[in-house]
Design an enzyme around this catalytic site. Structure first.
Site, PDB file in Angstrom:
ATOM      1  N   VAL A  96      46.413 -20.449   6.599  1.00  0.00           N
ATOM      2  CA  VAL A  96      45.516 -19.616   7.401  1.00  0.00           C
ATOM      3  C   VAL A  96      44.063 -20.012   7.157  1.00  0.00           C
ATOM      4  CG1 VAL A  96      44.779 -17.250   7.874  1.00  0.00           C
ATOM      5  CG2 VAL A  96      47.171 -17.721   7.299  1.00  0.00           C
ATOM      6  N   GLU A  97      43.721 -20.228   5.898  1.00  0.00           N
ATOM      7  CA  GLU A  97      42.328 -20.472   5.540  1.00  0.00           C
ATOM      8  C   GLU A  97      41.822 -21.833   6.009  1.00  0.00           C
ATOM      9  OE1 GLU A  97      40.012 -18.700   4.300  1.00  0.00           O
ATOM     10  OE2 GLU A  97      41.067 -16.886   3.711  1.00  0.00           O
ATOM     11  N   SER A  98      42.593 -22.887   5.750  1.00  0.00           N
ATOM     12  CA  SER A  98      42.048 -24.235   5.944  1.00  0.00           C
ATOM     13  C   SER A  98      42.994 -25.205   6.622  1.00  0.00           C
ATOM     14  CB  SER A  98      41.665 -24.817   4.578  1.00  0.00           C
ATOM     15  OG  SER A  98      42.829 -24.957   3.762  1.00  0.00           O
TER      16      SER A  98
END
Length: 474
Positions: free
Chosen positions: A105-107
């Site tokens: 999700v983040e990166s």
């Protein structure tokens, strides 16, 4: 009339063929998406939080399996590089292993990802948050981009949020937008239920938990949507990390290991100038696992106080250079009694290697007689040796030793040179005094001027016999 009827009939068939053929062709090549099937899988999904098939979750899943198929397949391949690292720190901090999906999700598992707001790395730390967990961020290094250091910091940050809220939905929301906003949303909604208070959160945070559900679904069901992970080069599949004290050039290490500099940069993205500076705390250095013994040998001999009487040369190179790939793909027929975890452990890889080498997800359990693809050392592609209760595993990949390579000064052939790297702010006078050698001789050996400011990481040479016997760094 009959001719006209026949002509119309064939014209209709032709038009239908033009319309149907592209649809059939598209259906044969594009990923499959049936909402009812996705809903059923979500109900049975082993997830850290109770999954819901909301419109936001549906949108994220479609983005992964339909709209961004190629990027998703590349990201799935990067799980080989980073999931074993994540699981190591999750076990160390006694956190649920499903939290590793948060980095998707983040990166999208890109260690150099930088957001428009300034968050960076696999776990998208803002500078102030990263520094609060001990990550060094300056003009030479940004440890938010260091997979090892940033993952350790992320585990501490996630554990702190869970201890504060006691709910993973709220902990994830706090990871994204901060604990203060989550507390304000709880007061406004008079509830601790994420789905009730989410409307009081920023839009990005409202979608954060649905995005996590979609990422979890993707990892478990990518094969059901005909996605094929694009595996990275073999040297990126087996990273090994050591701690170093700095004053190292990535380019020099890549040259002595005969490793492409681009690979060294991909494995060590935190060092902005290709140089590991000196620091009060160790830095990390990551290389392909097959080269770890050679690196450790080099590190043990690079300091002048580790060299007897300063007579040994300071540069080491691999004995032989080969263009052959270090690993080769082979097939193993799964036998009765083989277990995935034990098999991976015996191979000294993670279960994710076995899964992704075979295009499978976390629930895959090979059946007796099934052919399982393995990546093994090319030097022993077929030779299998018994180990651990009859389990057959490839022989270990031998690492060529580092051999000393004396470097002579062309203008003066007597004696060997030792090499050092300048630290930030050092001049020729400071470094010569630090090494305990004559300034004029030091400048002559390196074609420098007295009091010249040296670039950080610049390699300088000193004649071995000119160094004092007492190591200057003791």
């Amino acid at each position: 009339m009959k001719r006209r009827t026949v002509r119309k009939y064939f014209s209709l068939i032709f038009l239908l063929g033009l319309l149907v053929s592209p649809a059939l062709e598209t259906g044969a090549t594009e990923p499959v998406y049936q909402r009812e099937e996705v809903s059923q899988r979500l109900e049975e999904l082993p997830c850290l939080i109770q999954p819901r098939h909301t419109s936001a979750v549906d949108g994220y899943i479609k983005g992964y399996v339909l709209r961004r198929k190629e990027k998703t397949e590349a990201m799935l391949g990067r799980m080989l590089t980073y999931f074993p690292l994540f699981e190591h720190f999750l076990r160390q901090h006694r956190l649920p292993e499903e939290l590793k999906y948060l980095a998707i999700v983040e990166s999208a598992l890109n260690p150099t990802a930088v957001s428009s707001a300034g968050a960076a790395g696999l776990w998208q730390f803002m500078p102030e948050t990263g520094r609060s967990y001990g990550l060094r961020i300056n003009r030479y290094v940004d440890e938010r981009l260091d997979p090892w250091r940033s993952t350790e910091a992320a585990m501490r940050h996630l554990a702190k949020q869970y201890d504060r809220f006691g709910s993973w939905e709220l902990a994830l929301a706090a990871y994204n937008s901060g604990a203060g906003r989550v507390h304000r949303a709880m007061r406004a909604a008079r509830s601790r239920n994420f789905w009730r208070l989410m409307r009081y959160l920023p839009r990005e945070t409202r979608n954060y938990v649905p995005a996590f559900i979609a990422a979890t679904y993707l990892v478990h069901h990518f094969a059901d949507h005909r996605l094929q992970p694009q595996l990275p080069p073999s040297d990126l599949q087996f990273p090994a990390t050591v701690e170093v004290r700095g004053n190292l050039s990535l380019k020099e290490i890549a040259e002595l290991l005969r490793l492409p500099y681009e690979t060294m940069q991909l494995l060590n993205p935190a060092y902005k100038k290709g140089f590991i500076p000196q620091g009060s705390r160790p830095y990390t250095l990551t290389v392909p696992r097959r080269l770890l013994p050679a690196l450790q040998h080099f590190l043990s001999t690079r300091r002048p106080d580790a060299l007897p009487d300063y007579k040994a040369p300071a540069v080491f190179l691999l004995e032989e250079e080969s263009s052959a790939p270090p690993y080769e793909s082979v097939e193993y027929r799964w036998e009765e009694g083989d277990e995935l975890l034990a098999f991976a452990d015996a191979l000294e890889v993670s279960p994710w290697h076995l899964r992704l080498w075979n295009g499978k997800g976390p629930s895959w359990a090979p059946q007796p007689g099934e052919k399982v693809r393995l990546l093994v050392p090319a030097e022993h592609p077929i030779v299998l040796a018994p180990r651990r209760q009859g389990l057959l595993v490839p022989a270990p990949l031998p690492t060529p030793p580092l051999q000393p390579l004396p470097l002579k000064n062309r203008s003066d052939s007597e004696g060997d040179f030792l090499f050092f790297f300048a630290e930030p702010g050092e001049t020729t006078r400071i470094l010569a005094r630090k090494l305990g050698v004559d300034l004029d001789a030091f400048c002559r050996w390196n074609d420098l001027q007295p009091n010249q400011l040296l670039d950080a990481g610049r390699k300088v040479r000193v004649r071995a016999e000119a160094l004092p016997r007492q190591a200057p760094f003791d």
